[in-house]
Design an enzyme around this catalytic site. Sequence first.
Site, PDB file in Angstrom:
ATOM      1  N   TYR A   1      50.399  51.784   5.461  1.00  0.00           N
ATOM      2  CA  TYR A   1      50.356  50.765   7.292  1.00  0.00           C
ATOM      3  C   TYR A   1      48.940  52.378   8.019  1.00  0.00           C
ATOM      4  CZ  TYR A   1      50.951  50.360  12.698  1.00  0.00           C
ATOM      5  OH  TYR A   1      50.783  50.215  13.876  1.00  0.00           O
TER       6      TYR A   1
ATOM      7  N   HIS B   1      62.326  50.742  14.339  1.00  0.00           N
ATOM      8  CA  HIS B   1      62.674  52.542  14.098  1.00  0.00           C
ATOM      9  C   HIS B   1      63.163  52.683  14.999  1.00  0.00           C
ATOM     10  CE1 HIS B   1      58.252  52.235  13.174  1.00  0.00           C
ATOM     11  NE2 HIS B   1      57.856  51.595  14.090  1.00  0.00           N
TER      12      HIS B   1
ATOM     13  N   LYS C   1      45.332  51.207   9.624  1.00  0.00           N
ATOM     14  CA  LYS C   1      45.232  51.676  11.544  1.00  0.00           C
ATOM     15  C   LYS C   1      44.117  52.986  11.447  1.00  0.00           C
ATOM     16  CE  LYS C   1      47.842  49.284  13.572  1.00  0.00           C
ATOM     17  NZ  LYS C   1      47.252  48.737  14.563  1.00  0.00           N
TER      18      LYS C   1
ATOM     19  N   SER D   1      49.134  54.475  15.886  1.00  0.00           N
ATOM     20  CA  SER D   1      50.073  54.567  15.669  1.00  0.00           C
ATOM     21  C   SER D   1      49.552  56.386  14.882  1.00  0.00           C
ATOM     22  CB  SER D   1      50.393  54.870  14.839  1.00  0.00           C
ATOM     23  OG  SER D   1      52.050  55.120  14.091  1.00  0.00           O
ATOM     24  N   SER D   2      50.337  57.497  16.139  1.00  0.00           N
ATOM     25  CA  SER D   2      50.558  58.974  15.350  1.00  0.00           C
ATOM     26  C   SER D   2      50.379  59.257  13.953  1.00  0.00           C
ATOM     27  CB  SER D   2      51.797  59.487  16.463  1.00  0.00           C
ATOM     28  OG  SER D   2      52.785  59.273  15.643  1.00  0.00           O
ATOM     29  N   CYS D   3      51.083  58.256  13.293  1.00  0.00           N
ATOM     30  CA  CYS D   3      50.863  58.204  11.936  1.00  0.00           C
ATOM     31  C   CYS D   3      49.582  58.397  10.998  1.00  0.00           C
ATOM     32  CB  CYS D   3      51.746  57.230  10.901  1.00  0.00           C
ATOM     33  SG  CYS D   3      51.438  55.302  11.410  1.00  0.00           S
TER      34      CYS D   3
END
Length: 326
Positions: free
Chosen positions: A138, A181, A142, A109-111
């Site tokens: 999260y 989301h 990742k 994920s871009s997070c």
Amino acid sequence: MIGKEDKIYIAGHRGMVGSAIWRALENNGYKNLIGKTSKELDLRNQLAVQRFFDAEKPAIVIDAAARVGGILANSDYPYQFLMENLQIQNNLIDFSFKSGVNNFIFLGSSCIYPKMAPQPLKEEYLLTDSLESTNEWYAIAKITGVKACEAIRKQYGKNYISLMPTNLYGSYDNFDLKTSHVLPAMIRKFHDAKLNNNAPVILWGSGNPKREFLYVDDMAEAVVFALENKLSDSLYNVGTGVDISIKELAELIQIIVGHEGEINWDSSKPDGTPRKLMDVSKMTDAGWKSKITLEKGIRSTYEWFLEHKDSFKEVRVKSITKSDIS
């Protein structure tokens, strides 16, 4: 090179991303796909995952399994978001490696990138600053997966690739207002409000943050591309390279859904990261780029929602509940 008959295990094949990957692989001629539901295989259970690999011996593994959610879910369940995602991905990565899997795709994920990293987000910004606090649990999980794949690639020369998608949406998305989301949550809210005499829709934050969205079928094609082409690095961003403000997104969804009421913004609620735009130049240079526009993707997603709305509990309330911005 991989073959059309190679056994490919898609972890999370019933989810939005996993099911899209399954469809894309079938459409591209791959015939030996396997998947297990969470009831059939608990990916958090190390022994169960080991037995699965011993029995099935997949040649290729795609990790599209994760515990996911927006701001609210991450805030309420930090331990589960950290620990369960670590358990899932560590079991898949480790037993893939131990069983001789040479091609592994890890989806993140871009997070994973710092909250205040320069825009657009480049792969090299990983671990250069602090994370967004609303989803750091999260993100940390990742990041660990990304580094595990990088370590295997560096130490053993195996083709373990991490693809970091921007915000995904599409068929089989999560439309539950407590855990979804921002984009599917908005579709659900505007639809329910339209049925409720075009009641006002209340959304979290100011509407000013900007986000990038990728239709899940595009993401699936990026996975197929990564399998069929020898990529030179271990980490690649996957997105459109174009973002939109949350306010503009809400107005677009409102038009597509046909809601004619007011949109009210609750500025007392958090915005999340101010902007998250992916630099997708590495994937573009490798030969892949997205094809589906945001408007076309939202229309397709709303059509899918309408076809399956009977499986969602209708929300008939005067003040619409919370929205999450991932």
